[in-house]
Each structure stands twice: as structure tokens, then as C-alpha cells.
Design an enzyme around this catalytic site. Structure first.
Site, PDB file in Angstrom:
ATOM      1  N   GLU A 149      -5.092  -2.638  -1.747  1.00 14.97           N
ATOM      2  CA  GLU A 149      -5.933  -1.528  -2.179  1.00 14.97           C
ATOM      3  C   GLU A 149      -7.199  -2.037  -2.860  1.00 14.97           C
ATOM      4  OE1 GLU A 149      -3.327   2.241  -3.314  1.00 14.97           O
ATOM      5  OE2 GLU A 149      -2.716   0.498  -4.503  1.00 14.97           O
ATOM      6  N   LYS A 169      -5.939  11.212  -3.163  1.00 18.67           N
ATOM      7  CA  LYS A 169      -5.798   9.868  -2.591  1.00 18.67           C
ATOM      8  C   LYS A 169      -4.997  10.002  -1.293  1.00 18.67           C
ATOM      9  CE  LYS A 169      -4.340   5.195  -3.997  1.00 18.67           C
ATOM     10  NZ  LYS A 169      -3.693   4.395  -5.071  1.00 18.67           N
TER      11      LYS A 169
END
Length: 283
Positions: free
Chosen positions: A188, A264
Site C-alpha cells: 500500500e 478506501k
């Protein structure tokens, strides 16, 4: 000139008061387009300077400076529209104790202002009303009377808030998108992913609608740009942290409160899902 840097270095609480000049000239400077709007704008400028000098946001309180380059009507306008000062997003201190505008209000039949010592009961009334409006503190001479008054005002405010919400305008900004490198996993941080932010911004009612001035509302473009900078900027582990940073940034732009939703949609969740999000409301 070194005050802001000194406050930042010492990391002490700092009350920023509105004023325009010393006592020998301040009366001549009491000229305003709209005293509340102008005071808010000038306080915001000093707050910005303090933050840029390194003063921490949670160390700052503001004071609209009753009596400092203000005539009686200006003082009453500020007290009557205290919500617009509070909307700056900082604790607000009120210093009305024994001031000239109270003496004028209590003048005798010949127009002589009430003596300083005879203004304490009026000061107590201001303290109660300021507390009911949401002020953080009052600066007074007669502490005992205002301490009681503040308790009354706080109880009044709580009862009012328990039964009705004050009217507020809402601005909705949905779908602000950006690629950020937030997350707890290495991939990420390395690869990044899309984050989507929705905002509900609350403003004091009537201000912009009555003036029709951009300066009395919020600039949607500025808010969107700031949110995008936070999405694409310094990485954080949690979207909770990202949401908090966005809320703090938007509050600083002069709104009463803000609801932030951070989506998200590409979160690393091992089962099928449509969206992962967090929603916070501040203050």
C-alpha cells in the site's frame, strides 16, 4: 515581532485577541463593513500567522476584543453573533467585565455611565449568555458572580442542545478523489491506491445569504484542493487518521463543523466487498 516564534518555542497556550491599535488611536479605527465578518477575517489572519510560526493548533484560543477599536454597537453585534466567532474552530474567550459599553447601557437619567463597581451584575449577565452561546471562558473582575453565571449558562446551553439543533447551512462536496500511499502494508505504501472523500460542511446560517459575498462562506475549490493535498500527501497507517487530518484542515477554513467520510474501495480485504470507509464528525 518575535512573539509568535517565542510562543511556538515555549509551547504555551496562546490567546489571540482582535485589536487594531493602542488606546490613543483605537477609537478612530472602529470602522467596519460588518464588524463580525471583519473581526472573524482579521482573527483568521492572525491565527494563520501563528500556525505558520509553529504554534500548535490546540494551544490557540481567540478573543474578539470587546472594546478594542469597537463602539458599543460593535460589541453588542459581536455578542449577539458569537456563533460566528466560535465557527473559527477555536476556544473563544470573552472579556466584557466592567467595560465602557456596559457603563453606557446602565447610564443614569442624566446620561452618566454607571461606575465601574456598579457594572458587575451586567457583567454576570454577559457571562451567562456567553456561556450559553458556547464561549470557552470569560475574563472578569468579580469571579464569584460570573462563576455562578457561567454554570447557569452552561446548563441552559445543554438543555437547549438536548431539545433542538440550531439551524445551519450545509454544503456537500462528494467524490473528491486522489491516489494516496496510506496503509499498514508495504504494498500500500509502495504502490498507492485510490481514496475518495465526501464532505458535509456546516456553516452558520444567514451570513453568506445576507451578504452575498464569497468571503462569508467557504471556497469549495480551496477545500477540495486541501483535501486532495492530504489524500496524496504524507502517508498515514489508518484512514481514521486521514479523516481526522481532513476534518482539522476543513475546520480551520472557518466552518462550524464538518462530516468527513473517507472511502478506501481497494482496501486489502480477503473477501468480496464494495467499499471500506470511515465517517467522523468534528467538532
Amino acid at each position: 515581532p518575535d512573539m509568535l516564534a517565542t510562543v511556538a518555542d515555549l509551547d504555551v497556550p496562546f490567546i489571540i485577541m482582535h485589536w487594531r491599535g493602542h488606546s490613543d488611536q483605537m477609537d478612530a479605527l472602529a470602522v467596519y463593513r460588518d464588524v463580525v465578518i471583519d473581526v472573524v477575517a482579521e482573527l483568521r489572519g492572525r491565527v494563520t500567522a501563528a500556525l505558520e510560526a509553529g504554534v500548535q493548533r490546540d494551544r490557540i484560543a481567540v478573543d474578539p476584543g470587546l472594546g478594542f477599536a469597537k463602539e458599543s454597537d460593535h460589541n453588542w453585534a459581536i455578542l449577539g453573533r458569537l456563533d460566528e466567532i466560535i465557527a473559527l474552530g477555536f476556544p473563544v474567550m470573552i472579556g466584557a467585565s466592567r467595560k465602557r459599553f456596559l457603563g453606557s447601557l446602565l447610564a443614569d437619567s442624566e446620561g452618566q455611565p454607571r461606575s465601574l463597581a456598579g457594572r458587575d451584575l451586567a457583567t454576570d449577565a454577559v457571562s451567562a449568555l456567553a456561556a450559553a452561546a458556547g464561549a470557552w471562558a470569560v475574563r472578569v473582575h468579580d469571579v464569584a458572580g460570573s462563576a455562578d453565571a457561567v454554570l447557569v449558562g452552561k446548563a441552559w446551553r445543554k438543555a437547549t442542545r438536548d431539545t433542538a439543533d440550531p439551524p445551519r447551512d450545509q454544503i456537500l462536496l462528494n467524490g473528491i478523489r486522489g491516489v494516496g500511499h496510506h496503509g499498514v502494508f508495504d504494498h500500500e505504501r509502495r504502490d498507492g491506491q485510490e481514496f475518495i472523500v465526501d464532505l458535509v460542511v456546516h456553516l452558520p446560517s444567514r451570513v453568506a445569504a445576507s451578504s452575498d459575498l464569497l468571503a462569508d462562506t467557504v471556497d469549495y475549490g480551496v477545500i477540495s484542493q486541501r483535501v486532495h493535498e492530504l489524500i496524496t500527501g504524507e502517508p498515514v497507517d489508518l484512514i481514521e487518521t486521514l479523516a481526522e487530518r481532513i476534518a482539522s484542515a476543513v475546520l480551520f477554513l472557518g466552518v462550524s463543523s464538518v462530516e468527513v467520510t473517507v472511502h478506501k474501495p481497494q482496501a486489502p480485504i480477503p473477501v468480496p466487498f464494495a467499499d471500506a470507509a470511515i465517517r467522523i464528525t468534528r467538532p
